[in-house]
Design an enzyme around this catalytic site. Structure first.
Site, mmCIF file in Angstrom:
data_model
loop_
_atom_site.group_PDB
_atom_site.id
_atom_site.type_symbol
_atom_site.label_atom_id
_atom_site.label_comp_id
_atom_site.label_asym_id
_atom_site.label_seq_id
_atom_site.Cartn_x
_atom_site.Cartn_y
_atom_site.Cartn_z
ATOM 1 N N VAL A 61 0.815 -1.215 0.000
ATOM 2 C CA VAL A 61 0.000 0.000 0.000
ATOM 3 C C VAL A 61 0.851 1.268 0.000
ATOM 4 O O VAL A 61 0.343 2.355 -0.280
ATOM 5 C CB VAL A 61 -0.961 -0.013 1.211
ATOM 6 C CG1 VAL A 61 -0.224 0.304 2.505
ATOM 7 C CG2 VAL A 61 -2.122 0.953 1.012
ATOM 8 N N TYR A 62 2.147 1.155 0.290
ATOM 9 C CA TYR A 62 3.001 2.332 0.321
ATOM 10 C C TYR A 62 3.194 2.862 -1.104
ATOM 11 O O TYR A 62 3.837 2.227 -1.936
ATOM 12 C CB TYR A 62 4.366 2.014 0.925
ATOM 13 C CG TYR A 62 4.371 1.672 2.400
ATOM 14 C CD1 TYR A 62 3.243 1.872 3.202
ATOM 15 C CD2 TYR A 62 5.503 1.145 3.005
ATOM 16 C CE1 TYR A 62 3.253 1.551 4.551
ATOM 17 C CE2 TYR A 62 5.524 0.825 4.360
ATOM 18 C CZ TYR A 62 4.387 1.027 5.120
ATOM 19 O OH TYR A 62 4.419 0.711 6.467
ATOM 20 N N SER A 63 2.626 4.019 -1.352
ATOM 21 C CA SER A 63 2.723 4.669 -2.666
ATOM 22 C C SER A 63 2.323 3.731 -3.793
ATOM 23 O O SER A 63 2.958 3.681 -4.847
ATOM 24 C CB SER A 63 4.139 5.218 -2.901
ATOM 25 O OG SER A 63 4.461 6.182 -1.927
#
Length: 344
Positions: A61-63
């Site tokens: 989900v990070y970036s």
């Protein structure tokens, strides 16, 4: 660098690990964390490895996966020198299969993460949140299948409540599935809720804590102080609403205590806050992030020295809060405390 067992597992991890949430930053939250890419990301990995930091943590989900991609490029050619930890479960799209930990989602998410990271296995796969819509047996049997396939080696969770984690461990024992050996948790001088239930559970069940946001979402940098406005360059202007709540007056009391210890030790406020965490029970590794090389080097200097007993007691007192029910009787009343002595 000191290395510790990750919970009741054979995996040895450094007491400081690198959080790659600043890699490839985009969007209102991750863009404010940082946007390190390319040669700069490789340089950060170089510095970390030179210091003995071998565990690198990220999430799909990070970036929107960019963090995994940048990390994959940064470790290319030295995969055998590092451990990769990534997470899945939170929504990565608007479709019905774009969130959660169903069998279909876990299989697809793991393959996608492997592709972005440019590797054929993940050392530690963690569930980013508890999925109440999927049976625990389905989750664990799928993770068992992924381990058998050689795609992941160890499993953990993040942001689980006590009952969610204990229920999952019970299902593992009942069916012979792999057990969670790590719990990625929010724990800091400005947020000690981990100690009430999750820490005793971790000690009893052999679950090592990987600590996220050890500086309280950027509040323990030494730049936020009583009677002063929020610094202009603070990321809290953009990200405060996304992070854990912190009582301002309690924060100022903690910073006052940190200032005293900083004067005594010659260390910085962040270094002291990190070193305090390293000494806590069940903590296997503290995840540090950095937007640039200077921040990274400063955070790495949180190891190799120890706070005195008196300094720890000062920080404990400044950061202490009343426990919620049903824990406050065990904290306040002698009869209760005798039955369950605290770990800390």
């Amino acid at each position: 660098m000191e290395y510790r067992q990750l919970g009741a597992s054979g995996l040895r991890v450094p007491v400081l690990s690198f959080g790659a949430g600043t890699f490839g930053g985009s969007g209102p939250l991750f863009g404010a964390w940082g946007n390190t890419t390319g040669a700069e990301a490789s340089r950060m990995v170089d510095i970390a490895i030179e210091a003995g930091v071998t565990l690198f943590d990220t999430a799909d989900v990070y970036s929107a996966g960019a963090s995994e991609e940048v990390l994959g490029h940064a470790i290319k050619g030295r995969r055998d020198q590092v451990l990769i930890s990534t997470k899945t479960a939170l929504p990565v799209g608007d479709g019905p299969g774009d969130w959660g930990t169903s069998r279909a989602r876990l299989l697809r998410a793991t393959d996608a993460a492997l592709k972005r990271l440019g590797t054929d296995y993940i050392d530690l796969l963690q569930l980013h949140a508890f999925d109440a819509s999927t049976p625990i047996e389905e989750v664990l049997s799928t993770l068992d299948r992924l381990i058998d396939a050689g795609k992941i080696r160890y499993i953990g969770v993040s942001n689980f409540s006590g009952w969610q984690l204990m229920k999952s461990l019970g299902v593992s024992s009942q069916h012979g599935y792999p057990r969670y050996v790590a719990h990625q948790v929010y724990y800091t001088l400005a947020g000690r809720d981990y100690e009430w239930e999750l820490m005793p559970l971790a000690a009893a069940q052999g679950v090592g804590a990987l600590v996220w946001s050890p500086l309280a979402w950027g509040r323990l940098t030494g730049k936020i102080r009583r009677g002063q406005p929020l610094p202009e360059g603070s990321r809290l202007h953009q990200t405060a609403e996304y992070g854990p709540p912190v009582d301002d007056e309690k924060l100022y009391d903690i910073v006052d205590a940190l200032d005293i210890v900083a004067e005594e030790t010659g260390k910085t406020v962040p270094q002291i806050a990190l070193n305090w965490l390293i000494g806590r029970p069940t903590v296997s590794s503290v995840i540090i992030g950095a937007r640039n090389e200077e921040q990274l080097r400063q955070n790495l200097d949180a190891v190799g020295w120890s706070l005195s007993k008196e300094q720890v007691e000062r920080l404990d007192k400044a950061s202490a809060v009343s426990a919620p029910y049903p824990y406050f009787p065990y904290q306040r009343q002698e009869g209760f405390a005798r039955l369950n002595p605290p770990l800390v």
